[in-house]
Design an enzyme around this catalytic site. Sequence first.
Site, mmCIF file in Angstrom:
data_model
loop_
_atom_site.group_PDB
_atom_site.id
_atom_site.type_symbol
_atom_site.label_atom_id
_atom_site.label_comp_id
_atom_site.label_asym_id
_atom_site.label_seq_id
_atom_site.Cartn_x
_atom_site.Cartn_y
_atom_site.Cartn_z
ATOM 1 N N ALA C 240 68.682 33.282 104.027
ATOM 2 C CA ALA C 240 69.903 32.782 103.389
ATOM 3 C C ALA C 240 71.002 33.853 103.396
ATOM 4 O O ALA C 240 70.804 34.994 103.846
ATOM 5 C CB ALA C 240 69.590 32.327 101.975
ATOM 6 N N HIS C 241 72.144 33.483 102.881
ATOM 7 C CA HIS C 241 73.332 34.336 102.852
ATOM 8 C C HIS C 241 73.080 35.653 102.113
ATOM 9 O O HIS C 241 72.396 35.689 101.099
ATOM 10 C CB HIS C 241 74.486 33.593 102.195
ATOM 11 C CG HIS C 241 74.180 33.144 100.792
ATOM 12 N ND1 HIS C 241 74.400 33.926 99.693
ATOM 13 C CD2 HIS C 241 73.632 31.993 100.328
ATOM 14 C CE1 HIS C 241 74.036 33.273 98.604
ATOM 15 N NE2 HIS C 241 73.555 32.096 98.968
#
Lengths: 351, 351, 351
Positions: C240-241
């Site tokens: 994820a980010h």
Amino acid sequence: MKLTVKEIADKICARVTGDPSTSITGVSSFDHAGPSDITFAGNTAFLSRLDQTRAKAVIVPRDFEVAVPFSRFCLLKTDNPRRSFFELVPLFHPVTAPVPGISPLAVFGKNCALGENVTIGPHVVIENDVVIGDHVHVMPHVFIGNGCVIKDHTVIKPNVTLMDNTCLGSYVIVHSGSVIGSDGYGFVQDGDIHFKLSHTGHVIIGDHAEIGACNTIDRGTLGVTRIGNGVKTDNQVHIAHNVSIGDNTLVVAQVGIAGSTTVGRQTIIAGKSAISGHLTIGDNVIVGPFSGVSSSVPDNQIVSGIPHMPHKTWLKVVNILSRLPGMRKTLLAMEKRLESLERVIQKPEQP
Amino acid sequence: MKLTVKEIADKICARVTGDPSTSITGVSSFDHAGPSDITFAGNTAFLSRLDQTRAKAVIVPRDFEVAVPFSRFCLLKTDNPRRSFFELVPLFHPVTAPVPGISPLAVFGKNCALGENVTIGPHVVIENDVVIGDHVHVMPHVFIGNGCVIKDHTVIKPNVTLMDNTCLGSYVIVHSGSVIGSDGYGFVQDGDIHFKLSHTGHVIIGDHAEIGACNTIDRGTLGVTRIGNGVKTDNQVHIAHNVSIGDNTLVVAQVGIAGSTTVGRQTIIAGKSAISGHLTIGDNVIVGPFSGVSSSVPDNQIVSGIPHMPHKTWLKVVNILSRLPGMRKTLLAMEKRLESLERVIQKPEQP
Amino acid sequence: MKLTVKEIADKICARVTGDPSTSITGVSSFDHAGPSDITFAGNTAFLSRLDQTRAKAVIVPRDFEVAVPFSRFCLLKTDNPRRSFFELVPLFHPVTAPVPGISPLAVFGKNCALGENVTIGPHVVIENDVVIGDHVHVMPHVFIGNGCVIKDHTVIKPNVTLMDNTCLGSYVIVHSGSVIGSDGYGFVQDGDIHFKLSHTGHVIIGDHAEIGACNTIDRGTLGVTRIGNGVKTDNQVHIAHNVSIGDNTLVVAQVGIAGSTTVGRQTIIAGKSAISGHLTIGDNVIVGPFSGVSSSVPDNQIVSGIPHMPHKTWLKVVNILSRLPGMRKTLLAMEKRLESLERVIQKPEQP
């Protein structure tokens, strides 16, 4: 880009403490902000250490009060600092709007209708009878099957596959690698072999939905797989045939939802969870991460665990799991103590 | 499309109760059927509420008897109502066969052999020495690497990647986004770094197999990764290097099978399960959903749980998990009661 | 290809037992080797049954001694037989280097810089301001967004998507179907709806990293998602980010790592595991397969389980899980026995 604190405050309806003529040249996170950036402190974790950011301006909650005002930076008070901050981000990082136009390298079937200001990238393949609304952006390598309908302002990122008759609402975003409208996993056993069912249904995705990267959303076997308005799915989500997901529900990464299950509105399915088929998950439900939901869940419940149970119970179970070896030892030891007590007690009874 | 009940009954070998000249114009599910549709009721869940469907004809099991015949609709009795129904679906929803032909926008390497009636869509890239059988349909944006072999009647959906030397049997379907024949996850530790192993093997997929969307099936490191005849995988399945899967086995969504594991025939691996590497899973095994299989499983077993255990045991364990907090309380309370008993018993012994 | 044992021994620095002029024509696994193949036996599982391979030469550990020498085959002794063997594989299975060149069917934006000996396949789309180093190989159907940087000797397999400003180091491999740099899953609640955050960050991938098939690696929301040098991810990994992964860490298939988590160097995250957001996982950590990591893990720990705990504890817990039904029975039986003891003891006290 350079804006004064006053100009920023006007955009986000903020009340300012400090010099409103201060210049701001960028947006950044609390810990990475430089001396001409604006950042935000949305909760006490950041508000309690406001002096540690190097930012020149900080967006804080409207009810935040400081005993002694900070002279080093401005405060901008709003109702929702995180939201306000992210409204500013595009001002400092303007997104280049695509130049509308149809790539000569895009391929069209028969009888397609295109709206105004449409952008179609190279190597896009669009089959027959496709309807595309205004301001739609279809990036390279997208495949759009027969009879698909894509409403206004929708963006389809590269390498997306939309199989026949998929309908996307307006302002939808579909991220790369996602496959929408493929056949569901439906077979009927016939002796040793699995006879494939025809899948004549399709997928309908509501307005303002966002579909993450590498999702798979299967068409209905006969009817519809329906994703509500405002639904946001993270990456690698699997949604099987005939599932229905209510408006504004969040489905986090690597979740799988099996066939014919209905999920309500405003519900959150946290990452890695699995939901069995033919269930009804209510509105405003929260399913914790890495949970296995094997029966229906009424509205407003918070559940987690494998299999799912009330979240509070799961927290207690989790707390006990690592103590099981100790519990077992205690149990075995107690059994021996009990036996020896029984021997003591029962002896006198023997005449 | 309009057919009489008699015409339908002839196609699916059904015995009819009611007026065989009744006209049918569509197929639909039990609860969504309209007044000129045919539907099916395959089990008591539906048979017990036959009066609730609006359908004009219902396919039921051959041994189903009603005390008072329904006048509103016809019954068609067959051995396998679900299968019979799905044989009818394509009659009412005919699939448009692709028009055979090679898109001028497809790219071919050297020395490829194409069968008869092949359909190759635009933007397909086929490398060297590829053999494609008769009636094969390759949809847009598919990549087919050097030396691949694709047998008759196989369909490859858009955005599929077949790396070098992949062999697909006949009547195979590969859904969009799947990657077959990529390098396995094989490294050898060399100090701090991970030295990449050459992957010179390939993937062989049997006849009538169906590979779901966004699958990853790695090539063998040296030998073969083998998917048997009639195997059906759901979406987002991962099959590692040198795995072998027996005929007619079902692998449901988001399952992962680690390297060099052998899975038998007619086995079912339910959704989200993980199978460790170098194991042997037998024939006719059922692995329940969301299970972690960490050791081999003999033929004909039903297992589930993390880690896996006999399914019946897991059902009991599951039943106890949420009661663990109560068990722990009971245990601690019993320990105190035991101590006080011990004190009572042991006191008199002290002179 | 034909090599003598002596020629092979020179390449892998092996000491030879047996006839060094023996001809070898292929490499194969221990159990599949034919009579002119070389194989390896890296551990006792194979060394103990050396007589069972049909190979003509076997690479064994340098300290391996046999009482009676084998006359049927040569032994080649090296420090790391597995590594030595896989150094030989490309000699017998030479990989055809791509012929450098830019396909006329590739599409370029403005202001791109290409290095020397670059290979760009057909139907590749490269947007504006992209920098591509020397000896880079971009296979068909790859999309490379604005501002991406791809360093020397990197290979991008078919159907990969690199969104804007992604940076790939040198000697990187990205397998098919992977999506790097898509928007993270970031929203801020605003009443019922989820307001989408701008994602202005990007992804940086270090040298010698290898990204498996169908990975999703999201860009940083504001900052960077960073994959270290020598990191190897298996298939269907989700990152994820704003995640950061240290050098030489291994992330096995179907793992998910939630936003803003930092993973250290030389760490192993085994298959199907999930790591929550905003955690710090240390260096040299091992997370067992199918684990749920819900809090930070210090350096050098081995953890597993849902939720994670020390691996040794989890092994004990796992051992107890299937005995829980028995434990519960014992507990209930003991409670009854305890009650009857209490009745016996307490009776005499009542006058």
